[in-house]
Design a protein around this motif. Structure first.
Motif: not given
Length: 662
Positions: A124-128, A246-252
């Protein structure tokens, strides 16, 4: 559960309810004075600053505060001014640094696809941190606002914590909220970004969020520079080039962001109260006081320890979801449960019990409405027979008054303490409760027990004088309010002072009417708005509801005051029958009318009870009594933005028209 408790704004009190209008609940044996609660309550009242300074030591501070309390601008009190911290660090980083990264931080359970996901503190820390990097790259920084319009998914919690990590101020609006009301909130808090999902899931349907958000953005005066969209597999959202991402694209491709130090007095979030119409009312919570109060309450009130599973069956868009899904359990190093489903219908009235068993939940916090819905479908508790719940220790109810019959049903079938407790969006955490982490007190059905340390509650008359024990008055809290309470209304300091403090100088006006008995037990009878005037007698609709709810065939009920040419107002009851009850509606109505006459007396002038299929409610479970009363009086009533199913209002309209015609 206003929970909620997501409570409506306290209304201006015009008169004090008469002492003889509401029957004082019977007094069982006095609570034993074992000392623990009394000592803490005395310490909190005698020296609030010292009391909360001691509890603030449990938080990791980046810079020590100058003073525990600055009350120089009351009621705009400032807790821990000069101190610096980061709420996300206290909720995530410090547990990982202490070696607890493998501990489960969050469980996401979806009743719609049958899947459960466990997320560790380290994950959760890494994702946040990654999503905080996404927001940072979109220009979000300390003090900027971000609107979060999401379903009950892990990413919603990630987005909230990412804002806290950057020192940004989040404002969560529950997914599916109507476009016009969403637009007013966007204009009020002027966000730099909106975080959303393509859709949410409801029983039997998929609710597309993006068209609602697009309509709100087109309607709003404030132009939002960036929108981040989580594409869910159930539907794909159309994207607006240049604005939508897009969330996934930015997050990657994001670089994780570090925690940004903020002042203890800086805002953490804005939460708009349920039922808001016209000008929004955004309750502001600070960082320092919020962290101190929430962390302390998780153990003191709910008896939750690190590693325990705490399930607040609410939505992140309500106060309960903010306090006890996202922040409270994580600050305490416990496991928070995020449930995407309903108490009944996903698939049946045993859904909650499945979740309790599978995830080894220690404490469940939900609204009385949820238990009434379960009881209506399963009145004999058949779905609980033989069910082993070895980890389950307590059920907490909040958000609406808990009738004694529902409490007894839950006690009988769950065989654990059932705690009715009282709080509001404005308070942020419980004002009154049986504090299981301090001292378990004897139960008095109809009471949320005693004041939690830090809340100095009294029953007052309209002039601010304390009334006698057992006498009904206006429930108010002596200032200073403890940490974690609202600090103001966003962009509306004068409105904050006028709404809550001006009528009773030196006090916070809760807007609830009730009494406090000789043992200090608080009985919250009704909103001040729900005290009706019948031929000069002031009556609590809550007292009448208690009688209706005790009928063996009634699953839930509501009482309103309807205009009457002779008496000014007369009470009218609406009852929903338990599943399987096939008796004539007229017979049940006659019995509840007789019961009110027997328990309260002819003064109540209660002669009309209507059996209906459903009651109109908000998504948080609050019954829309004021809306019902407006319909009964033939007024043009705007459909509240927070209503669960607007179609229910037509049934109320038809029933009351027939009543007037008859």
């Amino acid at each position: 559960m206003e929970l909620s408790t997501e409570a409506a704004a306290p209304a201006r009190a015009r008169e004090t309810p008469a002492a003889d209008a509401t029957p004082v609940p019977p007094a069982p044996a006095a609570a034993p004075n074992t000392g623990a609660l009394d000592r803490l309550q005395h310490a909190a009242r005698a020296n609030p600053a010292a009391f909360w300074a001691e509890r603030a030591a449990a938080i990791d501070w980046l810079r020590p505060w100058d003073a525990a309390l600055d009350a120089s601008r009351a009621p705009f009190n400032r807790w821990f001014p000069g101190g610096q911290l980061n709420t996300c660090f206290n909720a995530l980083d410090r547990h990982v640094l202490a070696g607890h990264g493998a501990r489960t931080a969050l469980i996401h359970d979806s009743a719609y696809d049958g899947r459960a996901t466990r997320v560790s503190y380290a994950e959760l820390l890494a994702r946040t941190a990654r999503f905080a990097g996404v927001l940072r790259d979109l220009g979000v920084g300390r003090g900027d606002r971000v609107v979060i319009y999401m379903p009950m998914v892990v990413e919603a919690v990630v987005a909230m914590l990412a804002c806290a990590r950057l020192g940004a101020v989040h404002s969560v609006v529950f997914g599916g909220f109507a476009a016009p009301e969403l637009a007013t909130r966007i204009d009020d808090c002027t966000p730099k970004a909106v975080v959303t999902a393509s859709c949410g899931i409801e029983p039997g349907r998929v609710v597309e969020y993006k068209p609602l958000l697009d309509a709100a953005l087109a309607r709003a005066r404030h132009a939002v520079p960036a929108v981040v969209v989580l594409q869910r597999p159930q539907c794909a959202a159309a994207m607006t080039p240049g604005r939508d991402h897009d969330w996934q694209a930015l997050d990657a491709r994001a670089t994780p962001a570090d925690c940004v130090p903020v002042e203890a007095t800086d805002p953490l979030y804005i939460l708009y109260t349920s039922g808001t119409t016209g000008q929004p009312k955004g309750i502001v919570r600070d960082n320092g006081g919020h962290a101190v109060a929430l962390l302390w309450s998780v153990k003191a009130v709910y008896d939750i320890d690190p590693g325990d599973v705490f399930w607040a069956a609410s939505d992140i868009g309500w106060q309960v979801g903010h306090s006890y899904i996202t922040y409270g359990p994580l600050l305490a190093g416990a496991t928070a449960l995020l449930y995407e489903g309903k108490p009944v219908g996903t698939p049946d009235a045993g859904a909650f019990w499945r979740v309790l068993r599978e995830h080894r939940v220690k404490v469940l916090l939900t609204a009385p409405t949820a238990i009434r819905a379960i009881r209506r479908e399963d009145p004999d508790g058949a779905l609980l027979r033989g069910l082993d719940l070895p980890d389950f220790r307590a059920l907490f109810l909040a958000g609406e008054r808990s009738d004694a019959d529902t409490l007894r049903w839950a006690e009988t079938h769950l065989r654990v303490p059932v705690v009715d407790h009282w709080w509001q969006t404005e308070t942020g955490w419980p004002i009154a409760a049986d504090p299981l982490g301090i001292e378990r007190l004897p139960v008095k059905h109809g009471s949320p027990t005693r004041a939690v340390p830090g809340w100095d509650i009294h029953a007052l008359d309209a002039d601010g004088r304390e009334v006698a024990p057992g006498e009904t008055g206006l429930l108010a809290v002596r200032l200073p309010l403890p940490p974690g309470a609202a600090t103001t209304i966003w962009n509306a300091d004068e409105r904050f002072e006028r709404a809550y403090f001006r009528d009773l100088p030196g006090w916070y006006k809760t807007g609830d009417a009730g009494c406090i008995d000789a043992d200090g037990y608080i009985f919250v009878m009704s909103r001040v708005d729900d005290v009706i005037n019948v031929a000069g007698h002031r009556l609590s609709t809550g007292a009448i509801e208690e009688v209706l709810a005790a009928h063996p065939d009634v699953a839930e009920c509501a009482v309103i005051g309807m205009a009457d040419a002779l008496k000014g107002q007369v009470p009218v009851g609406f009852v929903v029958l338990k599943k399987g009850v096939a008796r004539a509606h007229a017979a049940v109505a006659a019995e509840v009318v007789a019961a009110v006459r027997d328990r309260i007396g002819p003064v109540a002038a209660f002669r009309q009870a209507l059996v209906v299929e459903r009651l109109p409610k908000t998504r948080s479970g609050k019954i829309l009594r004021a809306t019902m009363a407006g319909i009964a009086d033939g007024k043009e009533v705007a459909v509240p933005a927070t209503i669960e199913d607007a179609g229910v209002l037509e049934e109320i309209r038809v029933a009351t028209r027939a009543l007037v015609a008859g």
